[in-house]
Design a protein around this motif. Structure first.
Motif, PDB file in Angstrom:
ATOM      1  N   THR A 344       0.825  -1.201   0.000  1.00  0.00           N
ATOM      2  CA  THR A 344       0.000   0.000   0.000  1.00  0.00           C
ATOM      3  C   THR A 344       0.861   1.253   0.000  1.00  0.00           C
ATOM      4  O   THR A 344       0.558   2.229  -0.710  1.00  0.00           O
ATOM      5  CB  THR A 344      -0.927  -0.008   1.221  1.00  0.00           C
ATOM      6  N   ALA A 345       1.949   1.236   0.782  1.00  0.00           N
ATOM      7  CA  ALA A 345       2.835   2.401   0.825  1.00  0.00           C
ATOM      8  C   ALA A 345       3.479   2.650  -0.535  1.00  0.00           C
ATOM      9  O   ALA A 345       3.572   3.797  -0.999  1.00  0.00           O
ATOM     10  CB  ALA A 345       3.911   2.191   1.890  1.00  0.00           C
ATOM     11  N   ILE A 346       3.914   1.592  -1.207  1.00  0.00           N
ATOM     12  CA  ILE A 346       4.527   1.747  -2.530  1.00  0.00           C
ATOM     13  C   ILE A 346       3.511   2.280  -3.528  1.00  0.00           C
ATOM     14  O   ILE A 346       3.807   3.192  -4.322  1.00  0.00           O
ATOM     15  CB  ILE A 346       5.109   0.400  -3.003  1.00  0.00           C
ATOM     16  N   ALA A 347       2.288   1.736  -3.501  1.00  0.00           N
ATOM     17  CA  ALA A 347       1.261   2.189  -4.436  1.00  0.00           C
ATOM     18  C   ALA A 347       0.897   3.648  -4.198  1.00  0.00           C
ATOM     19  O   ALA A 347       0.719   4.421  -5.148  1.00  0.00           O
ATOM     20  CB  ALA A 347       0.028   1.302  -4.317  1.00  0.00           C
ATOM     21  N   ASN A 348       0.796   4.064  -2.929  1.00  0.00           N
ATOM     22  CA  ASN A 348       0.459   5.459  -2.629  1.00  0.00           C
ATOM     23  C   ASN A 348       1.563   6.403  -3.056  1.00  0.00           C
ATOM     24  O   ASN A 348       1.300   7.483  -3.616  1.00  0.00           O
ATOM     25  CB  ASN A 348       0.178   5.612  -1.128  1.00  0.00           C
ATOM     26  N   GLN A 349       2.816   6.038  -2.794  1.00  0.00           N
ATOM     27  CA  GLN A 349       3.932   6.892  -3.185  1.00  0.00           C
ATOM     28  C   GLN A 349       4.033   7.009  -4.703  1.00  0.00           C
ATOM     29  O   GLN A 349       4.315   8.092  -5.236  1.00  0.00           O
ATOM     30  CB  GLN A 349       5.243   6.339  -2.618  1.00  0.00           C
ATOM     31  N   ALA A 350       3.811   5.902  -5.408  1.00  0.00           N
ATOM     32  CA  ALA A 350       3.849   5.953  -6.869  1.00  0.00           C
ATOM     33  C   ALA A 350       2.718   6.810  -7.428  1.00  0.00           C
ATOM     34  O   ALA A 350       2.898   7.533  -8.412  1.00  0.00           O
ATOM     35  CB  ALA A 350       3.761   4.534  -7.434  1.00  0.00           C
ATOM     36  N   LYS A 351       1.567   6.771  -6.795  1.00  0.00           N
ATOM     37  CA  LYS A 351       0.439   7.583  -7.257  1.00  0.00           C
ATOM     38  C   LYS A 351       0.688   9.066  -7.039  1.00  0.00           C
ATOM     39  O   LYS A 351       0.297   9.904  -7.861  1.00  0.00           O
ATOM     40  CB  LYS A 351      -0.829   7.146  -6.516  1.00  0.00           C
ATOM     41  N   LYS A 352       1.383   9.413  -5.970  1.00  0.00           N
ATOM     42  CA  LYS A 352       1.617  10.816  -5.645  1.00  0.00           C
ATOM     43  C   LYS A 352       2.764  11.428  -6.440  1.00  0.00           C
ATOM     44  O   LYS A 352       2.701  12.600  -6.831  1.00  0.00           O
ATOM     45  CB  LYS A 352       1.901  10.966  -4.146  1.00  0.00           C
ATOM     46  N   HIS A 353       3.822  10.667  -6.680  1.00  0.00           N
ATOM     47  CA  HIS A 353       5.078  11.263  -7.138  1.00  0.00           C
ATOM     48  C   HIS A 353       5.530  10.803  -8.517  1.00  0.00           C
ATOM     49  O   HIS A 353       6.578  11.261  -8.979  1.00  0.00           O
ATOM     50  CB  HIS A 353       6.191  10.959  -6.129  1.00  0.00           C
ATOM     51  N   PRO A 355       4.653  10.132 -12.769  1.00  0.00           N
ATOM     52  CA  PRO A 355       3.705  10.379 -13.870  1.00  0.00           C
ATOM     53  C   PRO A 355       2.877   9.130 -14.166  1.00  0.00           C
ATOM     54  O   PRO A 355       3.175   8.031 -13.705  1.00  0.00           O
ATOM     55  CB  PRO A 355       4.613  10.749 -15.046  1.00  0.00           C
ATOM     56  N   ALA A 356       1.854   9.317 -14.976  1.00  0.00           N
ATOM     57  CA  ALA A 356       0.914   8.223 -15.227  1.00  0.00           C
ATOM     58  C   ALA A 356       1.590   7.030 -15.885  1.00  0.00           C
ATOM     59  O   ALA A 356       1.348   5.876 -15.502  1.00  0.00           O
ATOM     60  CB  ALA A 356      -0.241   8.732 -16.099  1.00  0.00           C
ATOM     61  N   GLU A 357       2.448   7.278 -16.893  1.00  0.00           N
ATOM     62  CA  GLU A 357       3.093   6.169 -17.588  1.00  0.00           C
ATOM     63  C   GLU A 357       4.044   5.409 -16.671  1.00  0.00           C
ATOM     64  O   GLU A 357       4.083   4.181 -16.676  1.00  0.00           O
ATOM     65  CB  GLU A 357       3.842   6.690 -18.817  1.00  0.00           C
ATOM     66  N   GLU A 358       4.817   6.144 -15.872  1.00  0.00           N
ATOM     67  CA  GLU A 358       5.743   5.473 -14.960  1.00  0.00           C
ATOM     68  C   GLU A 358       4.993   4.743 -13.858  1.00  0.00           C
ATOM     69  O   GLU A 358       5.401   3.670 -13.421  1.00  0.00           O
ATOM     70  CB  GLU A 358       6.711   6.501 -14.370  1.00  0.00           C
ATOM     71  N   ARG A 359       3.891   5.315 -13.415  1.00  0.00           N
ATOM     72  CA  ARG A 359       3.099   4.640 -12.373  1.00  0.00           C
ATOM     73  C   ARG A 359       2.503   3.342 -12.915  1.00  0.00           C
ATOM     74  O   ARG A 359       2.414   2.340 -12.200  1.00  0.00           O
ATOM     75  CB  ARG A 359       2.000   5.581 -11.891  1.00  0.00           C
ATOM     76  N   LYS A 360       2.113   3.344 -14.190  1.00  0.00           N
ATOM     77  CA  LYS A 360       1.573   2.119 -14.789  1.00  0.00           C
ATOM     78  C   LYS A 360       2.647   1.035 -14.875  1.00  0.00           C
ATOM     79  O   LYS A 360       2.371  -0.145 -14.636  1.00  0.00           O
ATOM     80  CB  LYS A 360       1.030   2.436 -16.182  1.00  0.00           C
ATOM     81  N   LEU A 361       3.888   1.431 -15.183  1.00  0.00           N
ATOM     82  CA  LEU A 361       4.970   0.455 -15.231  1.00  0.00           C
ATOM     83  C   LEU A 361       5.222  -0.172 -13.866  1.00  0.00           C
ATOM     84  O   LEU A 361       5.445  -1.375 -13.748  1.00  0.00           O
ATOM     85  CB  LEU A 361       6.250   1.129 -15.750  1.00  0.00           C
ATOM     86  N   VAL A 362       5.183   0.649 -12.827  1.00  0.00           N
ATOM     87  CA  VAL A 362       5.379   0.127 -11.474  1.00  0.00           C
ATOM     88  C   VAL A 362       4.250  -0.831 -11.103  1.00  0.00           C
ATOM     89  O   VAL A 362       4.480  -1.889 -10.505  1.00  0.00           O
ATOM     90  CB  VAL A 362       5.479   1.293 -10.467  1.00  0.00           C
ATOM     91  N   CYS A 363       3.011  -0.483 -11.462  1.00  0.00           N
ATOM     92  CA  CYS A 363       1.882  -1.355 -11.149  1.00  0.00           C
ATOM     93  C   CYS A 363       2.004  -2.687 -11.877  1.00  0.00           C
ATOM     94  O   CYS A 363       1.713  -3.745 -11.316  1.00  0.00           O
ATOM     95  CB  CYS A 363       0.572  -0.659 -11.525  1.00  0.00           C
ATOM     96  N   GLN A 364       2.445  -2.633 -13.133  1.00  0.00           N
ATOM     97  CA  GLN A 364       2.622  -3.872 -13.879  1.00  0.00           C
ATOM     98  C   GLN A 364       3.690  -4.750 -13.230  1.00  0.00           C
ATOM     99  O   GLN A 364       3.537  -5.965 -13.133  1.00  0.00           O
ATOM    100  CB  GLN A 364       3.010  -3.567 -15.326  1.00  0.00           C
ATOM    101  N   ALA A 365       4.792  -4.131 -12.801  1.00  0.00           N
ATOM    102  CA  ALA A 365       5.896  -4.909 -12.231  1.00  0.00           C
ATOM    103  C   ALA A 365       5.522  -5.545 -10.906  1.00  0.00           C
ATOM    104  O   ALA A 365       6.045  -6.604 -10.549  1.00  0.00           O
ATOM    105  CB  ALA A 365       7.120  -4.012 -12.048  1.00  0.00           C
ATOM    106  N   THR A 366       4.597  -4.933 -10.168  1.00  0.00           N
ATOM    107  CA  THR A 366       4.182  -5.476  -8.875  1.00  0.00           C
ATOM    108  C   THR A 366       2.904  -6.308  -8.972  1.00  0.00           C
ATOM    109  O   THR A 366       2.322  -6.659  -7.944  1.00  0.00           O
ATOM    110  CB  THR A 366       3.970  -4.336  -7.866  1.00  0.00           C
ATOM    111  N   CYS A 367       2.453  -6.611 -10.206  1.00  0.00           N
ATOM    112  CA  CYS A 367       1.226  -7.394 -10.417  1.00  0.00           C
ATOM    113  C   CYS A 367       0.042  -6.754  -9.708  1.00  0.00           C
ATOM    114  O   CYS A 367      -0.697  -7.409  -8.963  1.00  0.00           O
ATOM    115  CB  CYS A 367       1.405  -8.837  -9.955  1.00  0.00           C
TER     116      CYS A 367
END
Length: 426
Positions: A344-353, A355-367
């Motif tokens: 949850t902490a990783i997802a919240n930090q990625a959402k805040k800091h 961009p949309a494309e980079e956040r999507k890559l992080v979400c994909q990598a963490t399933c």
């Protein structure tokens, strides 16, 4: 050769021997007996009737098996209702587990029907009047518990039996021989029995928790495992099931580039059917850390035959959250910790800091939170892309929310101010 009553006779005849040819479609429908109502069970029943049409609930030796029924049981009204109950719960494209669940539902309903029929063998399954016996209904959970079924199994059996009664009320009420008021009374009796059984379930759960707590190892035993597991969870953002399914050969045979950066694959995990295989991007010293853990667990924790990295005494560790909390408090850390909180902490930090494309890559990598269009195709990343996503994840974790304002909200306010100024000039 099977001994069974001749359903073609209007009167109760003696058993006769039938062959497989008797299973051919009958030329005419069987005539029901003139007296099918059974309000009061007879004090005794002929042995041939009981042998032909009743099949007592299996004892402890038959626990878990599908109850056996007479050959012509499927042609009766009750058999057709059970078959319809099974077809009603069968989905269009069932998996092996779906078929097993439907078979189990029908098996539980069949056990209930045969239990109720023991007190009224004169009813030859031409209707369901024999289930309108509240004393026999109340005895069913008692019989199941005496056969060493657990309280949770009794709960599931009563639930499936009550669903069968509701199904008959909805689709076979005309031929069941019962009125809607009688169906409602039977369902009300099941509701009362399920409520009584819930007390046993609570006591059973407490006993199970107590037994599990006695099997837990001291936190110091899991300390090394859990510190490394927590470290990997922060680096990768994966669920704990990915860590528990991490195998030794995948670590030892990891793909390595010129910089000795490694990409470790995990084939099977909770969401592999949706997101594909999971992977970990590890630096050289992190790979050495896992290799050292493998050596320690193999030499000192009887892990020679266990293929998993996170194991204890040759058995794979499944529930890592309890051990993670124990190691956390053993290290005198404050607050609460779990793998879910880390994700949850990783997802919240990625959402805040990010961009949309980079956040999507992080979400994909963490399933986590992948778009529907990408669910059925998982591309294999290059090792450079894997470490680029690792850098993005570390970049998101470097921000301290307590020391700086919300950048995203400030940018939004600035954009709104600029828009309002341009409108005023126009």
């Amino acid at each position: 050769m099977v001994s069974e009553l001749d359903l073609d006779d209007a009167t109760y005849a003696k058993p006769r021997s039938i062959t497989l040819e008797d299973e051919e479609p009958m030329s005419r429908s069987p005539s029901p007996p003139s007296n099918t109502q059974c309000t009061v069970p007879p004090l005794s029943a002929p042995e041939e009737q009981a042998a032909a049409f009743t099949s007592a609930d299996p004892g402890p030796s038959l626990k878990g098996r599908t109850p056996e029924v007479p050959l012509r049981f499927k042609r009766t009204m009750v058999g057709q209702a059970l078959q319809g109950y099974q077809e009603f719960h069968t989905i269009s494209e069932p998996t092996r587990k779906d078929r097993e669940n439907v078979r189990l539902r029908k098996s539980h309903a069949t056990r209930f029907v045969l239990h109720m029929h023991q007190k009224c063998p004169s009813n030859r399954f031409v209707n369901l009047k024999f289930i309108y016996d509240f004393h026999q209904i109340r005895q069913w959970p008692v019989v199941l518990l005496s056969q060493k079924y657990t309280t949770t199994s009794v709960k599931n059996m009563m639930l499936n039996a009550s669903r069968f009664i509701a199904h008959v009320k909805a689709f076979h009420s005309e031929t069941s021989g019962l009125t809607n008021a009688q169906f409602d009374r039977i369902l009300l009796q099941f509701k009362k029995l399920q409520k009584d059984n819930s007390r046993r379930i609570t006591a059973h759960q407490q006993t199970v928790k107590w037994n599990k707590s006695k099997l837990l190892r001291p936190s110091s035993d899991y300390g090394t495992f859990m510190h490394i597991a927590g470290y990997l969870a922060i680096l990768t953002g994966h669920r704990p099931v990915v860590l528990t399914n991490l195998q030794k050969d995948k670590v030892l045979q990891a793909e390595v580039d010129d910089h000795k950066w490694a990409m470790v694959w995990v084939d099977h995990h909770k969401t592999d059917r949706t997101f594909g295989n999971a992977y970990m991007a590890l630096l050289p010293h992190e790979v050495d850390l896992l290799k050292g853990l493998i050596e320690v667990s193999t030499a000192h924790f009887a892990g020679e035959q266990c293929p998993f990295v996170f194991q204890f005494e040759g058995k794979q560790l499944y529930k890592l959250n309890c051990e993670l909390k124990a190691a956390w408090h053993h290290s005198r850390m404050q607050g609460q910790i779990s793998f879910g909180l880390i994700r949850t902490a990783i997802a919240n930090q990625a959402k805040k800091h990010l961009p949309a494309e980079e956040r999507k890559l992080v979400c994909q990598a963490t399933c986590h939170d992948i778009s529907t269009a990408d669910r059925f195709y998982t591309s294999v990343p290059e090792i450079g892309d894997v470490f680029h996503i690792r850098d993005l994840r570390m970049k998101a974790m470097e921000h301290d929310d307590s020391m700086e304002p919300d950048i995203q909200s400030t940018e939004n306010e600035a954009g709104l101010t600029a828009t309002s100024d341009s409108d005023d000039e126009a």
